[in-house]
Design a protein around this motif. Structure first.
Motif: not given
Length: 480
Positions: A355-368, A404-405, A457-463, A477-480
């Motif tokens: 299992x590996x985790x990949x974060x986009x450049x825009x999410x380097x500061x964390x997605x809350x 906003x997600x 949580x006001x979001x969706x889960x799809x495949x 999920x709606x971003x805080x």
């Protein structure tokens, strides 16, 4: 009585009748007052006309004996400035309302009946009593009063008009002439009689029509009530209430009721299936654990301790899943904490092989996001468990921001999910691979729990299809 006025129909009928009654009373009072005012005004005009006719005769010097006092058999009085009656209608027996109740004239007149020929040049002394007048002039102001008079044995109510006149030889005189109020009394009494008879009849008609119209309007409501009572008694949620074809509020009420019944039926059926499936899922590990314990009791050397522990752990996980689903179904609101999805993904992926985790450049500061860290961690754990179960070699977790997600993707390189089954896999106790053992495939609650938590949580889960050819589960999920 309380049951009668407890119905909507009775209250509507009573309210409509009371409103109409108040309106009729107000309108009737206004009509009567207007009618009386107009008739009194007309009588006053007639009395003034008669008084001015006599005053005109006096102004030109007509003797008292030649005055036209008996026209239309109306009471007429002529009073001098000392309040003495100097002329009156014939057959006048009694009079009130003019201020002079005597009916027998006592004129201070000369033998020829032309009146006092004394000195009347001092006009200022005469004018002190009222409107200043010149000799031969009739006053403009008219005083109106009500009273009664008896003429030739007949007593009636009259409206009297008082008109002043200044003569050259008889000084200032006042003419009182009356007009009968019998027409006014008759018209008012007739109108009042018509109202007293017609208003109750009209109110009865209004009440009867309102009763019929309300009964017709509420008939579908009674049908809905009876059907709902029958549904409650029979507990048959497949039944529906009748929907009238009126396209009004009652029809919309019936449609909404049917929608509620359909949702309730779906919920009850889902609950029943859930209980049945939960019982079925619990039966296998419990039966296996009991068998192992019974064998161990008879033959301790045959105890499969690892299998017993495995069945116990499986029971613990299943009980935890069922408890979480019960809390979600009960509408438990998630906590309003700040959760860093990138950190949470790294935490859940830690220690998992492949299992590996990949974060986009825009999410380097964390997605809350705002929510429950425990529940969101459970979502990622369930998705990772499912991905590892179906992956050939690798699972990738991606975290990124999409407007906003906040988006978390879990992709594997397995066989993927057929498009026709991409919604069914989120149902409870559903396993697509029928040949898979329960031990390997789980109880089929992981994805159902994951979607329920996402929705809470006001979001969706799809495949979707992953780039590597397997399945890609996206949590938005709606971003805080």
């Amino acid at each position: 009585m309380s049951r009668l006025f407890g119905s909507v129909r009775a209250r509507a009928t009573l309210a409509a009748t009371l409103v109409v009654a108040v309106a009729l009373v107000a309108a009737g009072a206004a009509v009567l007052l207007s009618l009386r005012s107009n008739l009194l005004g007309e009588a006053g005009t007639q009395a003034e006309r008669s008084a001015r006719d006599v005053a005109t005769e006096l102004a030109v010097g007509t003797p008292y004996a030649d005055l036209s006092l008996d026209v239309d058999d109306r009471p007429v009085q002529v009073v001098d400035e000392d309040g003495t009656l100097v002329a009156a209608s014939d057959d006048l027996e009694r009079i009130t309302g003019t201020g002079v109740e005597t009916v027998e004239p006592r004129p201070a007149a000369s033998p020829d009946g032309t009146g006092d020929a004394g000195d009347t040049d001092d006009a200022d002394d005469d004018d002190d009593a009222g409107e200043p007048l010149e000799a031969g002039e009739i006053g403009e102001r008219t005083t109106v009063s009500d009273g009664s008079a008896t003429i030739d044995g007949d007593t009636e109510d009259y409206r009297f008009a008082a008109v002043p006149v200044k003569t050259e030889d008889r000084g200032r005189l006042t003419v009182y002439a009356g007009a009968p109020l019998s027409a006014e009394h008759g018209a008012v009494n007739t109108a009042l009689t018509v109202m007293l008879i017609g208003f109750p009849v009209l109110l009865a008609v209004v009440g009867w029509v309102t009763w019929l119209v309300t009964r017709r309007a509420l008939r579908p409501v009674e049908g809905i009530r009876r059907e709902m009572a029958a549904i409650t008694a029979s507990e048959d949620l497949a039944r529906r209430v009748p929907v009238p074809g009126t396209h009004d509020e009652v029809a919309r009420l019936a449609s909404t009721t049917n929608e509620t019944l359909a949702a309730l039926q779906t919920s009850v059926e889902r609950q029943r299936r859930f209980v049945a499936d939960a019982s079925h899922e619990l039966r296998s590990p419990i039966a296996s654990l009991r068998t192992q314990l019974e064998v161990a009791a008879a033959h301790p050397e045959l105890l499969d301790l690892d299998g017993a522990v495995e069945d116990t752990v499986r029971l613990q996980h299943l009980a935890a899943d069922l408890l979480l689903l019960a809390r979600l179904d009960a509408g438990e609101r998630p906590a309003d904490a700040r959760v860093d999805l990138a950190a949470l993904a790294r935490e859940e992926a830690g220690g998992r092989a492949g299992v590996s985790v990949r974060e986009d450049a825009g999410a380097a500061g964390g997605v809350t996001v705002a929510g429950s860290r425990g529940q969101l961690g459970r979502v990622l754990a369930n998705l990772l468990d499912n991905a590892q179960r179906h992956a050939r070699s690798a699972v990738e977790v991606s975290v990124r921001r999409d407007g906003d997600l906040a988006v978390v993707g879990v992709a594997d390189d397995g066989e993927g999910v057929p498009e026709a089954d991409r919604e069914r896999i989120f149902e409870r106790f559903v396993r697509l691979d029928a040949a898979r053992s329960r031990d390997d495939g789980g109880a089929g609650l992981g994805l159902a729990i994951a979607r329920d938590v996402a929705v809470r949580h006001g979001g969706t889960l799809t495949v979707h299809d992953a780039r590597a050819g397997g399945a890609l589960f996206e949590l938005r999920l709606p971003a805080a």
